[in-house]
Design a protein around this motif. Structure first.
Motif, short mmCIF file in Angstrom:
data_model
loop_
_atom_site.label_atom_id
_atom_site.label_comp_id
_atom_site.label_asym_id
_atom_site.label_seq_id
_atom_site.Cartn_x
_atom_site.Cartn_y
_atom_site.Cartn_z
N THR A 7 -7.65 2.66 -1.27
CA THR A 7 -6.68 2.71 -2.26
C THR A 7 -7.05 2.56 -3.66
O THR A 7 -6.69 3.60 -4.67
N GLU A 8 -8.16 1.62 -3.71
CA GLU A 8 -8.67 1.60 -5.02
C GLU A 8 -9.47 2.85 -5.54
O GLU A 8 -9.68 3.14 -6.58
N HIS B 36 -9.92 -1.80 5.56
CA HIS B 36 -10.43 -0.68 4.57
C HIS B 36 -9.49 -0.16 3.82
O HIS B 36 -9.73 0.64 2.91
N CYS B 37 -8.34 -0.31 4.34
CA CYS B 37 -7.18 0.42 3.24
C CYS B 37 -6.96 0.10 2.15
O CYS B 37 -6.88 0.90 1.03
N ALA B 38 -7.14 -1.37 1.48
CA ALA B 38 -7.08 -1.48 0.06
C ALA B 38 -8.17 -1.09 -0.71
O ALA B 38 -7.94 -0.48 -1.86
N LEU C 81 0.86 -1.13 -0.02
CA LEU C 81 -0.11 0.04 -0.03
C LEU C 81 0.95 1.15 -0.06
O LEU C 81 0.21 2.37 -0.36
N HIS C 82 2.12 1.24 0.16
CA HIS C 82 3.00 2.37 0.19
C HIS C 82 3.82 2.47 -0.98
O HIS C 82 4.52 3.37 -0.92
N GLU D 239 -1.65 -6.96 -7.00
CA GLU D 239 -0.87 -6.43 -5.63
C GLU D 239 -2.01 -5.93 -4.85
O GLU D 239 -1.83 -6.35 -3.49
N LEU D 240 -2.89 -5.14 -5.09
CA LEU D 240 -3.96 -4.55 -4.11
C LEU D 240 -4.94 -5.85 -3.74
O LEU D 240 -5.04 -5.59 -2.53
#
Length: 223
Positions: A167-168, A162-164, A114-115, A123-124
């Motif tokens: 990110t989308e 919830h991060c991924a 994620l970074h 990858e996500l």
């Protein structure tokens, strides 16, 4: 920034060092994950973190200081990122019980992905899967469905799931969260040259930046 660089490291280190609040019906002697509670192991771990500083390239900006000495006094978010997601997987191998170490590595994999500045769809999906697995395993390994340990499960653990997806929606979080905001806040302050009326000068710099941004805003002509 605060989630992976401050909230998660604070929780994990408190657990591994056995310094997290312990309920009267619980006992730290049953905390099999508290591998860094031993003073000798913690001091040796601290020494290895300090020595590793010599091998980081200058592009890493701020190498982690010795955690035993600096952890509670000025340890920066960038230091936590390098320490927890760079050093810790190697330094804790053989120190943490294997099941805890393996679960922690899933967290590291997800945060590293994620970074990235550029993230592929596959990858996500990988990051999303491993962060969900870590969240579930965290409750199974640490919390263990015991009411006396419910304070282990902080909102930051759930937030990882919830991060991924976010990110989308908005792109790499490292480019859209607190890092650029803090940079933006800091830059106008550095441009102030007059010590008098600092807030008025800061407002003037903000107006000037807004005007420049407006001048270079792309104009689209519809035919």
């Amino acid at each position: 920034m605060h989630l992976p660089a401050l909230n998660i490291p604070n929780l994990l280190l408190s657990l591994w060092r056995g310094t997290l609040e312990c309920d009267h019906s619980d006992s730290r002697s049953t905390w099999t994950w508290a591998a860094l509670r031993d003073v000798v192991i913690w001091k040796h771990h601290d020494f290895l973190v300090g020595v590793a500083r010599l091998y980081l390239p200058g592009s890493f900006d701020r190498p982690p200081h010795d955690p035993a000495e600096k952890l509670n006094s000025g340890y920066k978010a960038w230091e936590f990122l390098n320490y927890i997601y760079g050093y810790a997987p190697a330094l804790l191998f053989g120190i943490l019980p294997f099941q805890y170490w393996r679960s922690f590595c899933k967290l590291v994999l997800g945060i590293r992905i994620l970074h990235q500045h550029s993230i592929k769809a596959i990858e996500l999906r990988t990051a999303h899967c491993v962060l969900i697995e870590f969240s579930i395993e965290f409750e199974r390994l640490y919390y263990q469905r015991k009411p006396s340990r419910i304070h282990f499960v902080r909102p930051s653990i759930h937030q990882l799931t919830h991060c991924a997806p976010e990110t989308e929606h908005v792109g790499p979080l490292g480019l859209s969260t607190q890092w650029p905001i803090k940079r933006t806040i800091g830059d106008p302050g550095k441009e102030i040259r007059q010590p008098s009326n600092p807030f008025q000068n800061l407002a003037r710099r903000g107006i000037q930046r807004a005007c420049i941004t407006g001048l270079f805003r792309p104009v689209f002509i519809l035919e």
